[in-house]
Design a protein around this motif. Structure first.
Motif, PDB file in Angstrom:
ATOM      1  N   ILE A  65       4.526   4.970  -3.845  1.00 30.40           N
ATOM      2  CA  ILE A  65       4.212   5.177  -5.260  1.00 30.40           C
ATOM      3  C   ILE A  65       5.405   5.921  -5.851  1.00 30.40           C
ATOM      4  N   CYS A  66       5.746   5.607  -7.096  1.00 27.97           N
ATOM      5  CA  CYS A  66       6.885   6.270  -7.731  1.00 27.97           C
ATOM      6  C   CYS A  66       6.411   7.178  -8.859  1.00 27.97           C
ATOM      7  N   CYS A  67       7.041   8.327  -8.952  1.00 24.60           N
ATOM      8  CA  CYS A  67       6.767   9.266 -10.037  1.00 24.60           C
ATOM      9  C   CYS A  67       7.122   8.592 -11.365  1.00 24.60           C
ATOM     10  N   ASP A  68       6.272   8.739 -12.354  1.00 22.60           N
ATOM     11  CA  ASP A  68       6.516   8.130 -13.656  1.00 22.60           C
ATOM     12  C   ASP A  68       7.557   8.880 -14.479  1.00 22.60           C
ATOM     13  N   PHE A  69       8.064   9.998 -13.955  1.00 22.77           N
ATOM     14  CA  PHE A  69       9.103  10.728 -14.681  1.00 22.77           C
ATOM     15  C   PHE A  69      10.466  10.549 -14.014  1.00 22.77           C
ATOM     16  N   ASP A  80      -0.829  13.575  -0.716  1.00 24.93           N
ATOM     17  CA  ASP A  80      -2.278  13.843  -0.684  1.00 24.93           C
ATOM     18  C   ASP A  80      -3.082  12.988  -1.659  1.00 24.93           C
ATOM     19  N   LEU A  81      -2.741  11.689  -1.732  1.00 29.56           N
ATOM     20  CA  LEU A  81      -3.509  10.749  -2.548  1.00 29.56           C
ATOM     21  C   LEU A  81      -4.170   9.723  -1.633  1.00 29.56           C
ATOM     22  N   ASP A  82      -5.394   9.331  -1.971  1.00 24.43           N
ATOM     23  CA  ASP A  82      -6.086   8.291  -1.218  1.00 24.43           C
ATOM     24  C   ASP A  82      -5.807   6.907  -1.789  1.00 24.43           C
ATOM     25  N   GLU A  83      -5.517   6.860  -3.087  1.00 27.95           N
ATOM     26  CA  GLU A  83      -5.231   5.593  -3.760  1.00 27.95           C
ATOM     27  C   GLU A  83      -4.320   5.850  -4.952  1.00 27.95           C
TER      28      GLU A  83
END
Length: 113
Positions: A65-69, A80-83
């Motif tokens: 996943i990429c940071c939107d900033f 620490d994300l499940d989705e």
């Protein structure tokens, strides 16, 4: 000049604004109002993702996943994300560095609505 600065600074808007001799607010408005809706943005995003294919926490590749900033990539489990969350997601590094900048960037996109 704007697109090159985005690529070189990986969306660090403080550095980009300095590079193009504009305020951060003007830079953010231009980015969200003019550049992000363009095909140049999509092409640059693909290029940035191809250059940064390793998680910034563990250094491994895979589904990221990429940071939107800042566009830095991370494994979901390394942050620490499940989705993948709905809406915008900002990495802890960007949140620590500039909550006000992130708030301003989010406000600009919300106003475009």
């Amino acid at each position: 000049e704007f697109q090159e600065s985005i690529r070189n600074n990986h969306k660090n808007f403080l550095k980009i604004a300095d590079d193009i001799s504009k305020s951060v607010a003007t830079t953010l408005v231009h980015y969200y109002k003019c550049f992000k809706p363009s095909s140049d943005y999509r092409n640059l995003r693909l290029l940035l993702h191809s250059e940064l294919v390793e998680c910034q926490v563990c250094g491994e590749g895979g589904k990221l996943i990429c940071c939107d900033f800042c566009a830095s990539p991370y494994h979901l489990e390394c942050v620490d994300l499940d989705e993948v969350p709905d809406g915008k997601w900002f990495c802890k590094k960007c949140i620590r560095k500039g909550k006000n900048i992130i708030h301003a960037a989010t406000s600009i996109t919300d106003e475009k609505g």
